[in-house]
Design an enzyme around this catalytic site. Structure first.
Site, mmCIF file in Angstrom:
data_model
loop_
_atom_site.group_PDB
_atom_site.id
_atom_site.type_symbol
_atom_site.label_atom_id
_atom_site.label_comp_id
_atom_site.label_asym_id
_atom_site.label_seq_id
_atom_site.Cartn_x
_atom_site.Cartn_y
_atom_site.Cartn_z
ATOM 1 N N SER A 14 0.840 -1.199 0.000
ATOM 2 C CA SER A 14 0.000 0.000 0.000
ATOM 3 C C SER A 14 0.882 1.259 0.000
ATOM 4 O O SER A 14 1.637 1.455 -0.946
ATOM 5 C CB SER A 14 -0.956 -0.082 1.199
ATOM 6 O OG SER A 14 -1.907 0.941 1.150
ATOM 7 N N ASP B 180 -9.831 -3.705 -5.714
ATOM 8 C CA ASP B 180 -9.265 -2.785 -4.712
ATOM 9 C C ASP B 180 -9.628 -1.340 -5.058
ATOM 10 O O ASP B 180 -9.117 -0.797 -6.036
ATOM 11 C CB ASP B 180 -7.739 -2.979 -4.699
ATOM 12 C CG ASP B 180 -7.059 -2.107 -3.663
ATOM 13 O OD1 ASP B 180 -7.765 -1.352 -2.962
ATOM 14 O OD2 ASP B 180 -5.824 -2.195 -3.553
ATOM 15 N N HIS C 286 -8.015 -4.665 -0.768
ATOM 16 C CA HIS C 286 -6.764 -4.007 -0.399
ATOM 17 C C HIS C 286 -5.956 -4.826 0.626
ATOM 18 O O HIS C 286 -4.739 -4.688 0.700
ATOM 19 C CB HIS C 286 -7.086 -2.613 0.167
ATOM 20 C CG HIS C 286 -5.925 -1.675 0.128
ATOM 21 N ND1 HIS C 286 -5.393 -1.185 -1.057
ATOM 22 C CD2 HIS C 286 -5.163 -1.146 1.115
ATOM 23 C CE1 HIS C 286 -4.374 -0.393 -0.786
ATOM 24 N NE2 HIS C 286 -4.198 -0.353 0.524
HETATM 25 C C1 MLT Z 1 -1.670 6.126 -0.162
HETATM 26 O O1 MLT Z 1 -2.004 7.176 0.358
HETATM 27 O O2 MLT Z 1 -0.490 5.779 -0.278
HETATM 28 C C2 MLT Z 1 -2.759 5.259 -0.691
HETATM 29 O O3 MLT Z 1 -3.963 5.921 -0.695
HETATM 30 C C3 MLT Z 1 -2.890 3.966 0.050
HETATM 31 C C4 MLT Z 1 -3.049 4.207 1.524
HETATM 32 O O4 MLT Z 1 -4.167 4.413 1.991
HETATM 33 O O5 MLT Z 1 -2.064 4.199 2.184
#
Ligand code: MLT
Length: 208
Positions: A106, A157, A186
């Site tokens: 992520s 996702d 996710h």
């Molecule tokens: C991010 O901000 O890197 C993406 O939206 C994934 C997350 O929620 O971390």
């Protein structure tokens, strides 16, 4: 050592000849989040988990964002460069036999992707990008020739709608990309673990 280049770290030694893994957590995680994952996919590897230095309220991150999926690109540029400096220094500091494979989940996959686009492949033996998004565009002269990359997406996702763009950039610039579905959403699944373990086992063949 509990910090390295101002990052909180968790280091577990492994066999000298095994490829080290660099573990980069998602939003709200820390340096220990992916240690069990790393040990499961590579029982003999040295493991190095790092903690992102940005915070959003109480939540840790690797770089700032303006909203869900809306990245602060200047901050991402600066933070990926800081992370790259630490990664470049890691083999000498931790006695790694070769550059590490980065495994990011992520937000950790997003900074890894950004680092690859800005030239960071020189400090890595490969990368696993789990539930990743595109952020920084590739440098025009980017050369990823032969770099093994495994992308593991979530089939539905909602947090990673731009993974196809980074897949295209990786391929265009020469990376050896394998792209698979790790799970429905996710969250990580046992399939992510199995696919990463199998890909790591094939790495010596992939890197020639
Ligand atoms: C991010 O901000 O890197 C993406 O939206 C994934 C997350 O929620 O971390």
């Amino acid at each position: 050592m509990t910090t390295f280049h101002d990052f909180h770290i968790h280091h577990e030694p492994g066999d000298a000849d095994a490829t080290p893994l660099l573990l980069l957590h998602g939003t709200g995680g820390d340096e220990r989040d992916l240690i069990a994952f790393g040990r499961a996919v590579a029982p003999r590897s040295p493991l190095l988990g790092l903690r992102g230095r940005r915070t959003e309220g109480p939540v840790t991150r690797w770089f700032r964002r303006h909203g869900e999926g809306v990245f602060d690109l200047p901050d991402l540029e600066a933070r990926q460069a800081e992370l790259l400096s630490a990664i470049e220094a890691a083999p000498a500091a931790f006695g790694f036999a070769r550059p590490p494979v980065a495994i990011g989940y992520s937000n950790g996959a997003n900074i890894t992707t950004a680092m690859l686009m800005r030239g960071g492949a020189r400090a890595l033996s490969g990368a696993v990008l789990m539930r990743s998004m595109a952020g920084l565009e590739p440098r025009p002269d980017l050369d990823l020739a032969g770099l093994p990359v495994l992308m593991l997406d979530g089939a539905y996702d909602p947090l990673a709608p731009t993974a196809s763009r980074s897949a295209q950039w990786l391929t265009q610039h020469g990376a050896q990309l394998e792209r698979k579905t790790g799970g429905p959403g996710h969250e990580l699944t046992a399939d992510d673990m199995r696919l990463t373990r199998d890909w790591l086992a094939r790495l010596p063949a992939l890197t020639g």
